[in-house]
Design a protein around this motif. Structure first.
Motif, PDB file in Angstrom:
ATOM      1  N   UNK A   6     -41.959  31.766  81.777  1.00 41.56           N
ATOM      2  CA  UNK A   6     -42.733  30.099  80.489  1.00 41.56           C
ATOM      3  C   UNK A   6     -41.331  30.595  79.205  1.00 41.56           C
ATOM      4  N   UNK A   7     -41.519  29.418  79.028  1.00 45.39           N
ATOM      5  CA  UNK A   7     -40.871  29.153  77.471  1.00 45.39           C
ATOM      6  C   UNK A   7     -41.794  28.304  76.715  1.00 45.39           C
ATOM      7  N   UNK A   8     -41.359  27.184  76.055  1.00 44.59           N
ATOM      8  CA  UNK A   8     -42.052  26.401  75.697  1.00 44.59           C
ATOM      9  C   UNK A   8     -41.157  25.305  74.346  1.00 44.59           C
ATOM     10  N   UNK A   9     -42.023  25.146  73.918  1.00 43.74           N
ATOM     11  CA  UNK A   9     -41.664  24.043  72.737  1.00 43.74           C
ATOM     12  C   UNK A   9     -41.883  25.050  71.247  1.00 43.74           C
ATOM     13  N   UNK A  10     -41.577  25.752  70.694  1.00 44.21           N
ATOM     14  CA  UNK A  10     -41.904  26.601  69.841  1.00 44.21           C
ATOM     15  C   UNK A  10     -41.158  25.772  67.960  1.00 44.21           C
ATOM     16  N   UNK A  11     -42.487  26.004  67.468  1.00 52.10           N
ATOM     17  CA  UNK A  11     -42.082  25.193  66.079  1.00 52.10           C
ATOM     18  C   UNK A  11     -41.567  26.047  64.488  1.00 52.10           C
ATOM     19  N   UNK A  12     -41.403  27.501  65.132  1.00 53.19           N
ATOM     20  CA  UNK A  12     -41.313  28.830  64.149  1.00 53.19           C
ATOM     21  C   UNK A  12     -41.949  29.212  63.485  1.00 53.19           C
ATOM     22  N   UNK A  13     -42.757  28.932  64.395  1.00 50.98           N
ATOM     23  CA  UNK A  13     -44.344  29.506  63.399  1.00 50.98           C
ATOM     24  C   UNK A  13     -44.702  31.137  63.451  1.00 50.98           C
ATOM     25  N   UNK A  14     -43.778  31.681  63.378  1.00 43.47           N
ATOM     26  CA  UNK A  14     -43.518  33.082  62.771  1.00 43.47           C
ATOM     27  C   UNK A  14     -42.546  33.304  61.560  1.00 43.47           C
ATOM     28  N   UNK A  15     -42.063  32.074  61.329  1.00 43.25           N
ATOM     29  CA  UNK A  15     -41.481  31.516  59.809  1.00 43.25           C
ATOM     30  C   UNK A  15     -42.867  31.808  58.311  1.00 43.25           C
ATOM     31  N   UNK A  16     -42.457  32.891  58.100  1.00 44.07           N
ATOM     32  CA  UNK A  16     -43.670  32.310  56.599  1.00 44.07           C
ATOM     33  C   UNK A  16     -42.709  31.201  55.893  1.00 44.07           C
ATOM     34  N   UNK A  17     -41.699  30.666  56.021  1.00 46.53           N
ATOM     35  CA  UNK A  17     -41.055  29.574  55.317  1.00 46.53           C
ATOM     36  C   UNK A  17     -41.969  28.319  56.120  1.00 46.53           C
ATOM     37  N   UNK A  18     -41.960  27.820  57.028  1.00 44.13           N
ATOM     38  CA  UNK A  18     -42.633  27.419  57.506  1.00 44.13           C
ATOM     39  C   UNK A  18     -43.787  26.453  57.632  1.00 44.13           C
TER      40      UNK A  18
ATOM     41  N   UNK B 173     -45.945  19.011  62.326  1.00 42.49           N
ATOM     42  CA  UNK B 173     -45.923  18.054  62.607  1.00 42.49           C
ATOM     43  C   UNK B 173     -44.201  18.544  64.336  1.00 42.49           C
ATOM     44  N   UNK B 174     -43.521  19.979  64.165  1.00 43.61           N
ATOM     45  CA  UNK B 174     -42.549  20.042  65.064  1.00 43.61           C
ATOM     46  C   UNK B 174     -42.903  20.274  66.465  1.00 43.61           C
ATOM     47  N   UNK B 175     -44.870  20.643  66.394  1.00 40.72           N
ATOM     48  CA  UNK B 175     -44.871  20.422  67.480  1.00 40.72           C
ATOM     49  C   UNK B 175     -45.580  19.051  67.915  1.00 40.72           C
ATOM     50  N   UNK B 176     -46.212  18.738  67.617  1.00 40.13           N
ATOM     51  CA  UNK B 176     -46.405  17.329  67.709  1.00 40.13           C
ATOM     52  C   UNK B 176     -45.401  16.386  68.472  1.00 40.13           C
ATOM     53  N   UNK B 177     -44.245  16.148  67.627  1.00 42.36           N
ATOM     54  CA  UNK B 177     -42.864  15.777  67.511  1.00 42.36           C
ATOM     55  C   UNK B 177     -42.909  15.936  68.622  1.00 42.36           C
ATOM     56  N   UNK B 178     -42.357  17.380  69.382  1.00 38.85           N
ATOM     57  CA  UNK B 178     -41.546  18.073  70.896  1.00 38.85           C
ATOM     58  C   UNK B 178     -43.055  17.343  71.805  1.00 38.85           C
TER      59      UNK B 178
ATOM     60  N   UNK C 147     -45.479  22.568  77.553  1.00 40.03           N
ATOM     61  CA  UNK C 147     -46.074  23.565  76.812  1.00 40.03           C
ATOM     62  C   UNK C 147     -45.462  24.056  75.122  1.00 40.03           C
ATOM     63  N   UNK C 148     -46.539  24.110  74.351  1.00 39.33           N
ATOM     64  CA  UNK C 148     -46.703  24.423  73.342  1.00 39.33           C
ATOM     65  C   UNK C 148     -46.592  25.630  72.599  1.00 39.33           C
ATOM     66  N   UNK C 149     -45.450  26.287  72.526  1.00 43.60           N
ATOM     67  CA  UNK C 149     -45.093  28.004  72.049  1.00 43.60           C
ATOM     68  C   UNK C 149     -45.897  28.289  70.103  1.00 43.60           C
ATOM     69  N   UNK C 150     -46.729  28.911  70.487  1.00 44.46           N
ATOM     70  CA  UNK C 150     -47.342  29.025  68.705  1.00 44.46           C
ATOM     71  C   UNK C 150     -48.139  30.575  69.000  1.00 44.46           C
TER      72      UNK C 150
ATOM     73  N   UNK D  77     -54.451  20.138  62.411  1.00 43.71           N
ATOM     74  CA  UNK D  77     -53.738  19.033  62.443  1.00 43.71           C
ATOM     75  C   UNK D  77     -53.073  18.572  63.788  1.00 43.71           C
ATOM     76  N   UNK D  78     -52.932  19.609  64.729  1.00 43.36           N
ATOM     77  CA  UNK D  78     -51.824  19.429  66.051  1.00 43.36           C
ATOM     78  C   UNK D  78     -53.014  18.681  67.268  1.00 43.36           C
ATOM     79  N   UNK D  79     -54.563  19.504  67.451  1.00 41.22           N
ATOM     80  CA  UNK D  79     -55.243  19.297  68.130  1.00 41.22           C
ATOM     81  C   UNK D  79     -55.332  17.595  67.861  1.00 41.22           C
ATOM     82  N   UNK D  80     -56.053  17.547  67.346  1.00 37.29           N
ATOM     83  CA  UNK D  80     -56.775  16.151  66.894  1.00 37.29           C
ATOM     84  C   UNK D  80     -55.562  15.061  66.936  1.00 37.29           C
ATOM     85  N   UNK D  81     -54.822  15.454  66.730  1.00 41.34           N
ATOM     86  CA  UNK D  81     -53.610  13.756  66.811  1.00 41.34           C
ATOM     87  C   UNK D  81     -52.650  14.620  68.301  1.00 41.34           C
ATOM     88  N   UNK D  82     -53.102  15.094  68.710  1.00 45.13           N
ATOM     89  CA  UNK D  82     -52.237  15.280  70.543  1.00 45.13           C
ATOM     90  C   UNK D  82     -53.493  14.293  70.549  1.00 45.13           C
ATOM     91  N   UNK D  83     -55.246  14.962  70.719  1.00 46.41           N
ATOM     92  CA  UNK D  83     -55.769  14.310  72.000  1.00 46.41           C
ATOM     93  C   UNK D  83     -56.047  13.093  71.345  1.00 46.41           C
TER      94      UNK D  83
END
Ligand code: ZN
Length: 266
Positions: A174-186, A193-198, A204-207, A222-228
């Motif tokens: 399993x992979x998934x759509x990431x948002x570089x959420x391991x990067x402190x600069x993001x 935004x990256x998660x919702x756009x993809x 599969x959302x990868x966090x 932001x992510x959960x209510x928006x996608x709901x």
């Protein structure tokens, strides 16, 4: 233990059909399904009965890598609880301690799934078949010891894969759509935004619930209510493939980022 996902899913459907009560937001503890699952051990602990595939609308799977820990993993669970959604956690065996195991068990008891993200989080493409098998077994055994259910999906560290890994690991990759959420600069907004756009049906959302990754915890607001709002239902990995009627074999050489994928990379 070379069960195909198909047989696991079919078994789970059988349990679901055998149950008479509702199947909305499930936080069932599993005692009910455990008590009447002598026919097929693999169905022992699906806490939320699977519905018929046609009864699912748009589905999406939230997944978190690199836990468990007592801080960020627990905060992620608080958010999931707040919104009444489930997720899947891909855990690193070496991160399972006496204390973090309790958090992992809490996730499991909430209806989340626990899957395998290796023991040491090393690049497995440098390992021999024997080393790979040992590494995977360590984490799967540990998870099963704590939750009572072994992982059924594998996420390769760094999404680095080779043929030896495909040959040695009897689980879908399993992979998934990431948002570089391991990067402190993001920042929080950008992660969301990256998660919702993809996001798309079946994806599969990868966090990461790495200790200290507080921006991802905040991004969930932001992510959960928006996608709901967009009509998505958050489902586990098992539910995702079931809802999309995808029968995957552990031998499939695909690294899934969405359930309907047929190429190696999505
Ligand atoms: Zn990782």
């Amino acid at each position: 233990m070379r069960k195909t996902i198909k047989s696991i899913l079919l078994g789970a459907v059988a349990v679901s059909l055998a149950m008479t009560s509702g199947c909305g937001k499930g936080n069932e503890t599993g005692s009910e399904s455990k008590s009447n699952s002598t026919a097929d051990e693999s169905t022992a602990s699906y806490r939320r009965p699977l519905r018929a595939p046609e009864d699912y609308g748009k589905v999406i799977a939230l997944t978190f890598d690199d836990g468990p820990n007592t801080t960020t993993t627990a905060q992620v669970l608080d958010k999931l609880e707040e919104y009444g959604v489930t997720a899947s956690f891909f855990v690193v065996g070496d991160n399972i301690t006496e204390d973090s195991a309790k958090v992992m068990k809490r996730a499991y008891d909430m209806g989340c799934e626990i899957h395998n993200h290796s023991k040491t989080h090393s690049d497995m493409t440098t390992m021999t078949e024997e080393q790979i098998k040992e590494d995977i077994k360590f984490t799967s055994d540990k998870v099963e010891e704590i939750t009572g259910e072994a992982p059924k999906f594998f996420r390769p560290p760094y999404i680095a894969v080779n043929q030896t890994m495909f040959d040695s690991i009897d689980m879908p990759f399993i992979s998934g759509y990431g948002s570089e959420d391991y990067n402190d600069k993001v920042d929080i907004e950008e992660r969301a935004k990256r998660t919702i756009d993809q996001a798309k049906d079946g994806s599969i959302i990868l966090l990461h619930d790495t200790a200290g990754n507080v921006r991802t915890v905040a991004a969930l607001d932001i992510i959960i209510p928006k996608l709901q709002d967009e009509g998505y239902e958050f489902v586990t990995m098992t539910e995702l493939f079931h809802a999309k009627e995808v029968e995957i074999s552990p031998d499939a050489e695909i690294i899934y980022s969405y359930a309907q994928q047929t190429e190696m990379y999505g």
